[in-house]
Design a protein around this motif. Structure first.
Motif, PDB file in Angstrom:
ATOM      1  N   LEU A   1       0.822  -1.205   0.000  1.00 19.30           N
ATOM      2  CA  LEU A   1       0.000   0.000   0.000  1.00 19.30           C
ATOM      3  C   LEU A   1       0.858   1.257   0.000  1.00 19.30           C
ATOM      4  N   LYS A   2       0.399   2.277  -0.708  1.00 16.93           N
ATOM      5  CA  LYS A   2       1.060   3.574  -0.717  1.00 16.93           C
ATOM      6  C   LYS A   2       0.739   4.332   0.566  1.00 16.93           C
ATOM      7  N   LEU A   3       1.733   4.958   1.122  1.00 15.31           N
ATOM      8  CA  LEU A   3       1.553   5.835   2.274  1.00 15.31           C
ATOM      9  C   LEU A   3       1.866   7.272   1.877  1.00 15.31           C
ATOM     10  N   TYR A   4       1.435   8.192   2.716  1.00 18.71           N
ATOM     11  CA  TYR A   4       1.627   9.614   2.443  1.00 18.71           C
ATOM     12  C   TYR A   4       2.065  10.320   3.720  1.00 18.71           C
ATOM     13  N   PRO A   5       2.731  11.467   3.587  1.00 15.70           N
ATOM     14  CA  PRO A   5       3.034  12.257   4.783  1.00 15.70           C
ATOM     15  C   PRO A   5       1.745  12.691   5.474  1.00 15.70           C
ATOM     16  N   ARG A   6       1.765  12.720   6.784  1.00 10.83           N
ATOM     17  CA  ARG A   6       0.601  13.206   7.505  1.00 10.83           C
ATOM     18  C   ARG A   6       0.542  14.723   7.393  1.00 10.83           C
ATOM     19  N   PRO A   7      -0.614  15.292   7.052  1.00 12.79           N
ATOM     20  CA  PRO A   7      -0.707  16.754   6.982  1.00 12.79           C
ATOM     21  C   PRO A   7      -0.332  17.386   8.315  1.00 12.79           C
TER      22      PRO A   7
ATOM     23  N   GLY B   1      -5.683  24.602  -3.880  1.00  3.94           N
ATOM     24  CA  GLY B   1      -4.993  23.572  -4.653  1.00  3.94           C
ATOM     25  C   GLY B   1      -5.385  22.181  -4.214  1.00  3.94           C
ATOM     26  N   ASP B   2      -4.379  21.282  -4.136  1.00  9.60           N
ATOM     27  CA  ASP B   2      -4.678  19.883  -3.823  1.00  9.60           C
ATOM     28  C   ASP B   2      -4.726  19.618  -2.325  1.00  9.60           C
ATOM     29  N   GLY B   3      -4.845  20.666  -1.515  1.00 12.55           N
ATOM     30  CA  GLY B   3      -4.946  20.493  -0.069  1.00 12.55           C
ATOM     31  C   GLY B   3      -6.337  20.108   0.400  1.00 12.55           C
ATOM     32  N   ILE B   4      -7.304  19.988  -0.534  1.00 16.28           N
ATOM     33  CA  ILE B   4      -8.671  19.608  -0.158  1.00 16.28           C
ATOM     34  C   ILE B   4      -8.741  18.095  -0.066  1.00 16.28           C
ATOM     35  N   SER B   5      -8.978  17.580   1.118  1.00 15.80           N
ATOM     36  CA  SER B   5      -9.046  16.132   1.320  1.00 15.80           C
ATOM     37  C   SER B   5     -10.440  15.586   1.081  1.00 15.80           C
TER      38      SER B   5
ATOM     39  N   ARG C   1       3.614  24.957   6.286  1.00 15.99           N
ATOM     40  CA  ARG C   1       3.791  26.324   5.772  1.00 15.99           C
ATOM     41  C   ARG C   1       2.463  27.026   5.548  1.00 15.99           C
ATOM     42  N   GLN C   2       1.354  26.290   5.616  1.00 15.78           N
ATOM     43  CA  GLN C   2       0.041  26.859   5.386  1.00 15.78           C
ATOM     44  C   GLN C   2      -0.823  26.683   6.624  1.00 15.78           C
ATOM     45  N   GLY C   3      -1.691  27.632   6.880  1.00 15.37           N
ATOM     46  CA  GLY C   3      -2.596  27.539   8.007  1.00 15.37           C
ATOM     47  C   GLY C   3      -3.973  27.103   7.550  1.00 15.37           C
TER      48      GLY C   3
END
Length: 473
Positions: free
Chosen positions: A214-220, A248-252, A293-295
């Motif tokens: 399975l692919k994993l991702y960094p935790r936001p 951008g692509d920050g919408i989960s 870097r983003q709030g």
């Protein structure tokens, strides 16, 4: 040629070649679907502990021409795990194969067995400082094998894709009992046909998944959640477009909910807290996952201001704590349970091109109102075009009184969906319940190819007979 039943003689022969307790009488939980609609004809279940034992069981079934029905968490809603007619097959549950075999943090990969419960996988990944983003209401019982076999969706498809997008490799047992050792951890592998994508979504009709990479991702670093009141579905889609432009692509996740859903919660689950005395006609639940870097809160406040100025929203609440965020999601995740308690005449898991949704919803509502008096709960994963369009009797009328109207209602909704280029199965699969729908709405060339693949890999038709494609003979 018809299949043979998994009768007492077959079970006795099979049990001799397996560890004690591997094959046993099937408890009630294996023999019904979550909604209690379809009783199973199966009477025995095999509970292997390794891919080698799965292979031995499948080989025995192939030699005896006995059907084998893979069973995972049992949460499927279209009857894929519930054989309802024909010779009694052998159920094969992967629940004892539930180990995390390895976590490769530097690669953002983990290898898990098919019986791992999704919630347990998420906990293991969190401990490693990573994210496995597949998330859905049944994650406390749904298992990886079934989720991949049905190409499950859930709330994070907008950002991360369906289950098939989260898999690098598979281990599986094919219909002749061979083990396919495909647990690669490669992001690029152009060595012929991709069997991963053939098995994922096949619902156990071409083989049994036993493990996956399975692919994993960094935790936001920051997450943010908001519940926003919108005038209607068209405004909701325009708000999604605005959010993509600004975030951008920050919408989960981007979920659409209607007043009917909140009314059902108040009626069937009054202990579920709601943030308003009177629910709006439409609202969206949006979640962001952003880097350090983003709030997230600032991004949601900016979106609220821009959406308000554009007339796309009129009110809303931005979660100020983890608890408040969980309360918002608690509303969305309990809508299916409220639906179940109210009792739908017909439930529909459909998807549409995003631009077709604003016209489809009033069109379908008007068409249904033309054939009766209904309560309609439309909600779902708006960001990926997946709607759960469920039709209920009017208040004071029981589901049983209108049960015979279900087929008529479903035909109407599915015809309208198909006419607008949509799908009558967005994330739940075909199972046995939607075989006729696939035959009615499926592309003839695709159906021909599917039958050819099934015939080539499973010439005896032993793998999950009657699911996805109509059983032969």
């Amino acid at each position: 040629m018809p299949l043979n039943p998994a009768d007492a003689d077959f079970v006795a022969r099979l049990s001799q070649d397996l560890p004690e307790g591997t094959v046993c009488a099937a408890e009630a939980r294996y023999r019904e679907d979550p909604r209690g609609r379809w009783p199973s004809v199966a009477s025995h279940v095999a509970l292997p502990r390794s891919p080698e034992e799965v292979a031995a069981i499948v080989r025995a079934c192939a030699e005896a021409k006995v059907g084998v029905v893979p069973y995972s968490g049992g949460t499927g809603l279209v009857g894929g795990q519930v054989p309802r007619e024909g010779a009694a097959p052998l159920l094969l549950s992967v629940e004892r194969m539930n180990q995390v075999r390895a976590v490769y943090r530097a690669e953002d990969v983990m290898v898990v067995e098919a019986g791992c419960v999704l919630a347990d996988v998420q906990v293991a990944v969190e401990e490693a400082g990573r994210l496995f983003p597949l998330s859905l209401a049944s994650e406390g019982s749904a298992q990886i094998g079934g989720l991949l076999s049905t190409n499950a969706g859930g709330v994070n498809v907008l950002r991360y894709g369906n289950a098939r997008e989260l898999v690098l490799g598979l281990e599986a047992v094919l219909p002749d009992g061979q083990i396919w050792h495909g647990l690669k951890r490669l992001r690029k592998d152009n060595t012929g046909y991709d069997l991963r994508h053939l098995l994922m979504g096949a619902e156990g009709t071409l083989g049994i998944i036993t493990a996956a990479s399975l692919k994993l991702y960094p935790r936001p670093a920051e997450t943010g959640t908001a519940l926003l009141t919108v005038p209607g579905p068209e405004a909701a889609l325009n708000l999604l477009s605005l959010a993509r432009e600004r975030i951008g692509d920050g919408i989960s996740a981007f979920e659409l909910m209607s007043k009917t859903g909140f009314d059902f919660l108040r009626e069937a689950l009054p202990d579920i807290r709601q943030p308003w005395p009177e629910a709006p006609e439409w609202c969206v639940l949006i979640e962001l996952g952003l880097s350090g870097r983003q709030g997230a809160s600032a991004a949601l406040e900016d979106l609220f201001e821009a959406g308000f100025e554009a007339g796309l929203l009129s009110d809303g609440v931005i979660a100020q704590s983890l608890q408040q965020s969980q309360d918002f999601w608690n509303l969305r995740e309990h809508i299916p349970e409220a639906n179940k308690r109210i009792g739908a005449v017909a439930s529909h898991d459909i998807s549409l091109p995003l631009s077709e949704i604003p016209a489809f919803i009033p069109e379908a509502v008007a068409a249904l109102n033309g054939i009766g008096d209904w309560r309609i709960n439309c909600f779902g994963h708006l960001g990926d075009g997946n709607l759960h369009f469920n039709v209920f009797p009017p208040k004071g009328v029981s589901k049983a009184e209108l049960k015979e109207r279900g087929a008529e209602v479903t035909a109407l909704v599915h015809d309208l969906t198909h006419a607008r280029g949509g799908s009558v199965s967005a994330e739940h699969g075909i199972g046995r319940h939607k075989v006729a729908d696939l035959e009615k709405y499926g592309d003839p060339a695709k159906l021909h190819a599917m039958r050819a693949i099934k015939g080539a890999l499973d010439p005896q038709g032993i793998m999950n007979p009657g699911a996805v494609l109509r059983a032969r003979g």
